[in-house]
Design an enzyme around this catalytic site. Structure first.
Site, PDB file in Angstrom:
ATOM      1  N   GLN B 258       0.835  -1.202   0.000  1.00  0.00           N
ATOM      2  CA  GLN B 258       0.000   0.000   0.000  1.00  0.00           C
ATOM      3  C   GLN B 258       0.869   1.251   0.000  1.00  0.00           C
ATOM      4  OE1 GLN B 258      -3.368  -0.067  -0.269  1.00  0.00           O
ATOM      5  NE2 GLN B 258      -2.934   2.042  -0.772  1.00  0.00           N
ATOM      6  N   HIS B 261       2.290   3.044  -3.142  1.00  0.00           N
ATOM      7  CA  HIS B 261       1.405   3.741  -4.090  1.00  0.00           C
ATOM      8  C   HIS B 261       1.737   5.223  -4.190  1.00  0.00           C
ATOM      9  CE1 HIS B 261      -1.478   1.172  -5.976  1.00  0.00           C
ATOM     10  NE2 HIS B 261      -1.754   0.553  -4.857  1.00  0.00           N
ATOM     11  N   GLU B 325     -10.113   1.986   3.193  1.00  0.00           N
ATOM     12  CA  GLU B 325     -10.369   1.561   1.817  1.00  0.00           C
ATOM     13  C   GLU B 325     -10.162   0.041   1.693  1.00  0.00           C
ATOM     14  OE1 GLU B 325      -7.449   3.072  -0.854  1.00  0.00           O
ATOM     15  OE2 GLU B 325      -8.605   2.624  -2.659  1.00  0.00           O
ATOM     16  N   HIS B 326      -9.014  -0.440   2.142  1.00  0.00           N
ATOM     17  CA  HIS B 326      -8.717  -1.875   2.140  1.00  0.00           C
ATOM     18  C   HIS B 326      -8.590  -2.359   3.588  1.00  0.00           C
ATOM     19  CE1 HIS B 326      -6.762  -0.190  -1.539  1.00  0.00           C
ATOM     20  NE2 HIS B 326      -7.321  -1.227  -2.116  1.00  0.00           N
ATOM     21  N   ASP B 359      -6.299  -6.113  -6.106  1.00  0.00           N
ATOM     22  CA  ASP B 359      -5.866  -5.017  -6.982  1.00  0.00           C
ATOM     23  C   ASP B 359      -5.852  -5.459  -8.434  1.00  0.00           C
ATOM     24  OD1 ASP B 359      -5.501  -3.265  -4.916  1.00  0.00           O
ATOM     25  OD2 ASP B 359      -3.350  -3.629  -4.702  1.00  0.00           O
ATOM     26  N   HIS B 418     -52.816  19.300  -8.121  1.00  0.00           N
ATOM     27  CA  HIS B 418     -52.528  17.871  -7.961  1.00  0.00           C
ATOM     28  C   HIS B 418     -53.828  17.099  -7.746  1.00  0.00           C
ATOM     29  CE1 HIS B 418     -48.386  19.122  -7.600  1.00  0.00           C
ATOM     30  NE2 HIS B 418     -47.976  17.895  -7.342  1.00  0.00           N
TER      31      HIS B 418
END
Lengths: 433, 433
Positions: B258, B261, B325-326, B359, B418
């Site tokens: 991770q 990245h 996220e993960h 991934d 209406h």
């Protein structure tokens, strides 16, 4: 009245142009200030705003539970029954939308799952105005209730010495709303986004509102991580496609029931028969004369067009280009045309399906994408109260198989640590053998 | 290393604080200018930006079809097979997400439908950088292909005299992408939002990008009616929950995969065993020494924490608060804990399920909500390429039944037109009888 084929393509675009919505810089500055005050001062800011904007004194922010519990007593039998029926129909249709988790083995030893999680805390906004809007509570509240959200907050403004209308409270009670906030505007939205002593913090806010509410939703959803909103807001609109056998009184009534919403509403008729259009024009005039909200409807009619098309097929093409919030089909054998429908928020099929049926009680949701957003946004539905996430469970054998895909891709993308996370495991497996 | 229970609640919040993301006013001004130029000048603006920002000459904007068709020839057998396997697994899992229309009679004579419509035209963005990202094409492209979208545009930047990498083109070919735009940045996003002579106009843009791309997506989705984006962007992050029997080498490899990245990535370990944390720290140091992207990973590790928790149950509470996220579970009998998972983008279950599997190739989507948005946003899935709309068809008898709900509600809400749209139809029915 306009004949579509007489227009240049530029004029055609002009005929479908929506009234401009101005989100002025002054509104943005005001709302940013309101947001900041709520963030800093919490409840105290809400009380100040209620005194200042809503002319209230002795402000209370939260409706006591017994007032919610006893709300039915203040309603007429007819109105209570109407809310009950609407609630049941909306619940039935949205219950059918309940999502199912998905589980699939993509490769031997590689199990993938898609799971649904109810959004934990949701906020529902119902605007104030000249009359209460219990239907707006039901449309949002039923979804929240069915999702199983732990926290469901409803916020709605009151003016002067008024209280929240019992019709709103009764709808809230049916939907199992946990907190009713007697406060509105941008301040109420900010309070739900941040949480205050009185107002629970929520993850997502739903519902319509004035330009301050809309601006607050927009700014907070951009700047507050973890906070989301339902969809972009815009003026309400209807497009009617009618043929020569359609009833001009029905058409006029449907157009006006949209036009009475607000001066920025837009209504469009596409019809392949000149005489029907003429009669619709006359029917609009005569119906307007009996309408309490005639001034609003007249102003809205100025943004609006009655358009003569060559064919019903052409009408569907024009409708797809416009992308109406509401699409009404007053056609012979309307089912034949349903496959031509695209880019509409909600569709009303046949002479006896007026928009007001869906606005209140058929079971569909009346929170719909408008202002061209029906090309890309959904009508409000149960899934808007859920989020999905994925789960993967990989066996030793599964990882071995998958490594022939992971390792070359990680190499191609220059992500060596990604590859190493697999290699270190494969090495361990070799050692184990 | 931090011991969770030694922290005050303020320190606990601090330990989970994400690195600040600055969307500077200068980026906004630059991007607004780029958007305006693309709107006015179309292709000419894209060519100017390519020359200026990407140092290109003889700019071509669209990749010729034969270059896409022949892309496989330039790939190694291993990489082609890896892309094929990943494509097949991703396709299988997303195919299982195909939505079904819903039809329900809520009241006799009141038929309600929820229908799915593929978004007509979608744009996929794949960032450039030091290496091509074919996996990013697959994750977006498979969904677009399965949805049946009529127009699928892929945009990705190139630098200098380079061409788009054949791995990208081959992934695009598998996904049936109709147009590949050799241009990136905010300009490419604006081109897809407005359409130019070369670039088809799309309704929704997906995919990650740098701060200019992110700003362009945000500004256009706010200001361009009918245009939407996938989800808010943010730096990537992982949270690992591990017990005392977990393999420190595996944990370290997952954290580093991770961290490599980007410098703003964040990695968190929650473990109930001090010795495992110590060994993980040592493993990180030794693995870092072999890592080509060690500088990036080291910088990211500065935003990161290894946290000692009292129990695995406590770890799940901390994880839910953070909303990673993960989420990787290196636990004995991890299945026992799956019901404790909440607010995660994608979950990796067990010692042999590294993040890199998801991934690239397990079948799940790697486009995930991050930066706290996993509390409210979904992981990318097939439904993001569809919209729903409702259809109601009401018979004469159905409208009669429903009128007892519609009329009191319209009256309570002060919307006479209406009510009249129903009354005029009931009158007609009485006349017919």
């Amino acid at each position: 009245m306009i004949r579509w084929n007489d227009l240049t393509s530029q004029q055609q675009r002009g005929a479908l142009m929506r009234p401009a919505v101005s989100a002025s810089a002054s509104i943005e500055a005001t709302v940013n200030n309101i947001i900041e005050q709520v963030k800093q001062l919490g409840d105290a800011a809400l009380i100040t705003f209620a005194e200042k904007f809503d002319k209230r004194s002795n402000v209370r922010l939260i409706v006591p539970q017994d007032e919610i519990d006893n709300s039915a007593h203040a309603l007429s039998t007819e109105l209570k029954a109407a809310i009950d029926t609407a609630y049941n129909n909306i619940k039935m249709f949205h219950q059918a939308q309940r999502p199912k988790n998905i589980e699939l083995e993509t490769t031997a030893g590689v199990l993938c799952e898609l799971r649904y999680q109810a959004i934990d805390a949701v906020g529902l906004y119902v605007p104030g105005g000249s009359a209460p809007l219990p239907s707006s509570v039901l449309m949002q509240g039923v979804c929240a209730q069915l999702s199983g959200a732990n926290t469901i907050v409803l916020a709605t403004p009151v003016n002067g010495d008024k209280r929240i209308d019992p019709a709103i409270l009764y709808a809230a009670k049916l939907c199992g709303i946990t907190t009713v906030v007697e406060s509105g505007g941008a301040g109420a939205i900010a309070a739900m986004a941040f949480g205050t002593n009185s107002v629970p913090k929520v993850n997502k806010v739903f519902g319509p509102g004035n330009s301050y509410v809309t601006m607050a939703k927009q700014l907070l959803s951009q700047n507050q991580p973890g906070f989301a909103i339902d969809m972009p807001a815009g003026p309400s609109e209807v497009l009617v496609i009618a043929d020569q056998r359609a009833n001009p009184q029905f058409i006029a009534a449907d157009l006006l029931s949209q036009a009475e919403h607000g001066q920025d509403s837009q209504v469009i008729l596409l019809c392949n028969d000149q005489e029907t259009i003429n009669q619709t024009q006359q029917a609009i005039s005569s119906q307007l004369s009996c309408l309490p909200r005639a001034d609003i409807a007249k102003a809205a009619m100025k943004n609006s067009s009655l358009i003569l098309v060559d064919s019903i097929e052409q009408a569907f093409k024009v409708s797809a280009e416009y992308g109406p919030e509401h699409l009404i089909l007053q056609l012979k054998e309307p089912q034949k045309y349903l496959d031509l429908v695209t880019n509409a928020g909600s569709v009303f099929v046949g002479d006896y399906t007026p928009e007001s049926a869906g606005d209140y009680a058929s079971g569909t949701n009346h929170v719909l994408p408008t202002y061209g957003y029906s090309k890309v946004y959904s009508s409000l539905n149960l899934l808007d109260f859920f989020r999905t996430y994925t789960v993967q469970t990989i066996s030793k054998k599964g990882l071995k198989s998958l490594s022939t895909a992971i390792l070359p891709l990680a190499k191609a993308e220059g992500l060596d640590a990604h590859a190493y996370a697999v290699k270190v495991r494969l090495e361990q497996l070799e050692n184990d053998e």
